[in-house]
Scaffold this motif. Sequence first.
Motif, short mmCIF file in Angstrom:
data_model
loop_
_atom_site.label_atom_id
_atom_site.label_comp_id
_atom_site.label_asym_id
_atom_site.label_seq_id
_atom_site.Cartn_x
_atom_site.Cartn_y
_atom_site.Cartn_z
N HIS A 87 0.84 -1.20 0.00
CA HIS A 87 0.00 0.00 0.00
C HIS A 87 0.87 1.24 0.00
CE1 HIS A 87 -3.64 -2.21 1.23
NE2 HIS A 87 -2.80 -2.95 1.89
N CYS A 88 0.35 2.34 -0.49
CA CYS A 88 1.02 3.62 -0.33
C CYS A 88 1.02 3.96 1.15
CB CYS A 88 0.28 4.70 -1.14
SG CYS A 88 0.92 6.37 -0.83
N ALA A 89 2.18 4.32 1.68
CA ALA A 89 2.28 4.64 3.11
C ALA A 89 1.60 5.96 3.46
CB ALA A 89 3.75 4.68 3.53
N LYS A 90 1.34 6.80 2.48
CA LYS A 90 0.75 8.12 2.75
C LYS A 90 -0.78 8.12 2.67
CE LYS A 90 1.53 12.97 1.56
NZ LYS A 90 2.29 13.86 0.66
N CYS A 91 -1.35 7.39 1.69
CA CYS A 91 -2.82 7.42 1.53
C CYS A 91 -3.47 6.05 1.65
CB CYS A 91 -3.21 8.05 0.19
SG CYS A 91 -2.87 7.02 -1.26
N GLY A 92 -2.67 4.98 1.75
CA GLY A 92 -3.22 3.64 1.91
C GLY A 92 -3.69 2.99 0.63
N GLY A 93 -3.46 3.64 -0.53
CA GLY A 93 -3.90 3.07 -1.80
C GLY A 93 -3.23 1.73 -2.09
N HIS A 94 -4.02 0.78 -2.59
CA HIS A 94 -3.49 -0.53 -2.96
C HIS A 94 -2.59 -0.38 -4.18
CE1 HIS A 94 -3.42 -4.81 -3.98
NE2 HIS A 94 -3.69 -4.45 -5.22
N LEU A 95 -1.38 -0.92 -4.10
CA LEU A 95 -0.42 -0.84 -5.20
C LEU A 95 -0.24 -2.19 -5.89
CD1 LEU A 95 2.26 1.32 -3.37
CD2 LEU A 95 0.54 2.12 -5.02
N LYS A 131 13.38 -9.92 -3.71
CA LYS A 131 11.96 -9.53 -3.67
C LYS A 131 11.51 -9.02 -5.04
CE LYS A 131 11.52 -10.14 0.79
NZ LYS A 131 10.73 -11.25 1.30
N ARG A 132 10.23 -9.25 -5.33
CA ARG A 132 9.61 -8.68 -6.53
C ARG A 132 8.35 -7.94 -6.09
NH1 ARG A 132 5.44 -10.87 -9.94
NH2 ARG A 132 5.80 -12.88 -8.94
N HIS A 133 8.43 -6.62 -6.11
CA HIS A 133 7.26 -5.80 -5.85
C HIS A 133 6.53 -5.71 -7.19
CE1 HIS A 133 8.48 -3.76 -1.92
NE2 HIS A 133 9.43 -4.65 -2.18
N CYS A 134 5.43 -6.42 -7.31
CA CYS A 134 4.65 -6.49 -8.54
C CYS A 134 3.54 -5.43 -8.41
CB CYS A 134 4.06 -7.89 -8.68
SG CYS A 134 3.23 -8.16 -10.24
N ILE A 135 3.69 -4.32 -9.12
CA ILE A 135 2.88 -3.13 -8.88
C ILE A 135 2.02 -2.79 -10.09
CG2 ILE A 135 2.96 -0.70 -8.19
CD1 ILE A 135 4.08 -2.70 -6.08
N ASN A 136 0.78 -2.46 -9.84
CA ASN A 136 -0.12 -2.01 -10.90
C ASN A 136 0.36 -0.66 -11.41
OD1 ASN A 136 -2.62 -3.89 -10.94
ND2 ASN A 136 -2.25 -3.52 -8.76
#
Length: 162
Positions: A125-133, A147-152
């Motif tokens: 999640h975004c640490a500032k607004c909580g949006g799902h990434l 690690k693989r941060h698989c982000i939209n």
Amino acid sequence: MKKFLIQSLMATFLFSCNGNAQKDSSKESSKSYEVTKSQEEWKAELTSQEYAVLREAATERPYSSDLLDIKKPGVFVCAACGNELYENDHKFESGTGWPSFDRAIDGGVAYGSDSKLGYQRDEVHCAKCGGHLGHVFNDGPRETTGKRHCINGVAMDFEPRK
């Protein structure tokens, strides 16, 4: 009597099992963020696709993001609040169809978990607004973090460095 005992044990077993699908394993829903808005405010500010991903944890189609091919220096920021999330230096080609990074900018993301698919996944999640990434997996480059941060891609904007 033996048949009754077996039936009783089976009934107890069946009714006492709680699958992951029934559990709300996300601790993020109770967390407060620096940027908070009503769902109506988010809907007014975000495109329908951004809203679906960032606020409803949807997933964009693979290979649909313009951010996949960006190679120039810069930073990826949250499309909802502008918070810096990932440096382009830490982006790599994962072959999955989503922008992938081996690490986030310190303090840029928060982590939670979800079991929407019937198994536990690490959610980003975004640490500032909580949006799902997106999600984090342990199949990233072994020579860095693993690690693989698989982000939209729709959840982010790109800001080139000067």
